[in-house]
Design an enzyme around this catalytic site. Sequence first.
Site, short mmCIF file in Angstrom:
data_model
loop_
_atom_site.label_atom_id
_atom_site.label_comp_id
_atom_site.label_asym_id
_atom_site.label_seq_id
_atom_site.Cartn_x
_atom_site.Cartn_y
_atom_site.Cartn_z
N SER A 129 1.74 -7.64 -0.30
CA SER A 129 2.32 -8.84 0.51
C SER A 129 2.04 -9.66 0.48
O SER A 129 2.63 -10.66 0.79
CB SER A 129 2.94 -7.69 1.27
OG SER A 129 1.89 -8.21 2.59
N THR A 179 2.15 -4.30 4.34
CA THR A 179 1.43 -4.59 5.62
C THR A 179 0.90 -5.80 6.42
O THR A 179 1.11 -6.59 7.25
CB THR A 179 0.27 -3.05 6.37
OG1 THR A 179 -1.09 -3.40 5.82
CG2 THR A 179 1.59 -2.08 6.37
N ASP A 180 0.24 -6.71 5.00
CA ASP A 180 -0.36 -8.07 5.54
C ASP A 180 0.62 -9.09 5.98
O ASP A 180 -0.04 -9.79 6.91
CB ASP A 180 -1.01 -8.66 4.65
CG ASP A 180 -1.72 -7.51 3.86
OD1 ASP A 180 -2.30 -7.46 4.61
OD2 ASP A 180 -2.73 -7.78 2.84
N THR A 235 0.79 -1.15 0.28
CA THR A 235 0.17 0.28 -0.04
C THR A 235 0.83 0.92 0.17
O THR A 235 -0.04 2.70 -0.79
CB THR A 235 -0.77 0.01 1.34
OG1 THR A 235 -1.47 -1.41 0.76
CG2 THR A 235 -1.57 1.71 1.38
N GLU A 279 -3.11 -27.28 29.18
CA GLU A 279 -3.98 -27.77 28.99
C GLU A 279 -3.35 -29.40 27.72
O GLU A 279 -4.22 -30.60 28.45
CB GLU A 279 -5.22 -27.22 28.18
CG GLU A 279 -6.04 -26.61 29.50
CD GLU A 279 -6.65 -25.61 28.50
OE1 GLU A 279 -7.73 -26.24 28.09
OE2 GLU A 279 -6.84 -24.71 27.82
N TYR A 307 -8.26 0.52 -4.14
CA TYR A 307 -6.87 1.25 -4.33
C TYR A 307 -5.68 -0.41 -5.07
O TYR A 307 -6.70 -1.34 -4.47
CB TYR A 307 -5.80 2.01 -3.91
CG TYR A 307 -5.64 0.95 -2.72
CD1 TYR A 307 -6.45 0.54 -1.64
CD2 TYR A 307 -4.54 0.19 -2.70
CE1 TYR A 307 -5.67 -0.29 -0.41
CE2 TYR A 307 -3.42 -0.38 -1.19
CZ TYR A 307 -5.09 -0.98 0.04
OH TYR A 307 -4.70 -1.40 0.37
N LYS A 353 0.32 -7.18 12.62
CA LYS A 353 -0.77 -6.36 12.26
C LYS A 353 -1.74 -6.83 13.05
O LYS A 353 -2.43 -8.06 13.05
CB LYS A 353 -1.21 -7.00 10.91
CG LYS A 353 -1.17 -6.04 10.46
CD LYS A 353 -2.13 -5.85 8.70
CE LYS A 353 -2.59 -4.70 8.54
NZ LYS A 353 -2.62 -4.85 6.91
C1 SIN Z 1 -0.83 -3.18 3.01
O1 SIN Z 1 0.43 -3.16 2.16
O2 SIN Z 1 -1.09 -2.21 4.16
C2 SIN Z 1 -1.64 -3.95 2.57
C3 SIN Z 1 -1.58 -5.33 0.79
C4 SIN Z 1 -0.63 -5.25 1.28
O3 SIN Z 1 0.25 -5.78 2.31
O4 SIN Z 1 0.09 -5.12 0.03
#
Ligand code: SIN
Length: 328
Positions: free
Chosen positions: A60, A93-94, A14, A284, A27, A166
């Site tokens: 990602s 971020t993924d 992103t 457990e 997007y 995340k």
């Molecule tokens: C992001 O970048 O926040 C989501 C999409 C990705 O991980 O490429």
Amino acid sequence: MTRPRILVLGTGGTIAGSAGSATGGGYRAGGLALSAMLDAAAKLGLEAELVGEPIAQIGSQDMGWDQWSALHAACLAACGDPAISGIIITHGTDTAEETALLLDLTLPAGKPVVLVGAMRPADAVGSDGLRNLANGVAVASDPQGGGRGVMVVMGDAVFAAVDVRKAATANIDAFRGFPRGPIARVTPSQITWFGPPHRADAPAAYAWPQSLPRVAILTAGAGMDEKPVEALLGIGCKGIVLAGMGQGNAPGCVLDALAAAAKADIAVVRSSRVDEGMVERNVEVDDDAHGFVAARALGPAKARILLQVLLANGISDPAGVQAAFDNL
Ligand code: SIN
């Protein structure tokens, strides 16, 4: 005074995403070239020279062996190049936590290696990408930034790869650290570290592998049976990470099937589908009797990466795998 030279490895995400409208909803991640991001950064007057090297232009979710190998090779070369002070990887971020841990396990800890991303595309109102990049430059240029392993910089916070995850799908403060919170706070002009470098001059913990073995995450759910375990064994998994209920639990028939897998030398690691908390041994579930490993603080995604690296390095016995999770 010469400015520190920072290598910026672009992979997409992103932070390189474009919506075509400042207020639009949809997007495309990874649409913008790294050079466009560096042109925008050049106007910020940062106290560093940024040298770009595109690796990929993808979301990602498509990150995998080819991109990881290219990133590792580029980072290793930069670690040995006295002209480079630090490394930034622009990343979706993924799966940032997975790439961060993989590199953390397989790179020397001398120079800062920093992943930065964004929760909003570059042309969105209130986009966070350029600020995260500027913060990443501050961390990668800081003489105190080395010896801390790979880091993720998001939302004015610096997280260690072993802690970061995340935790929200859409907010600009989407990242958390567990069991430690952020190891520093950062703005483009200031960094406050919360402790000294803890891995100064440490070599890579594990060798970069020739390939990564197939390891699957199995999420436990109420009412499930053992068939998914059999299916994973049927496709040749060398390891299974259970994203279990609570402290890494699962229905009895599933635990029995996993115990049978462990007896057949498939590495079985119990983690939790719950966002936060430790998964400890023999609470457990009788790990000693079943031949299981407890993931401790690692969530399923990162437990899978660590297990892949261990198996690729010839560490597959439950005691050896458990020691690696314990010592992380
Ligand atoms: C992001 O970048 O926040 C989501 C999409 C990705 O991980 O490429």
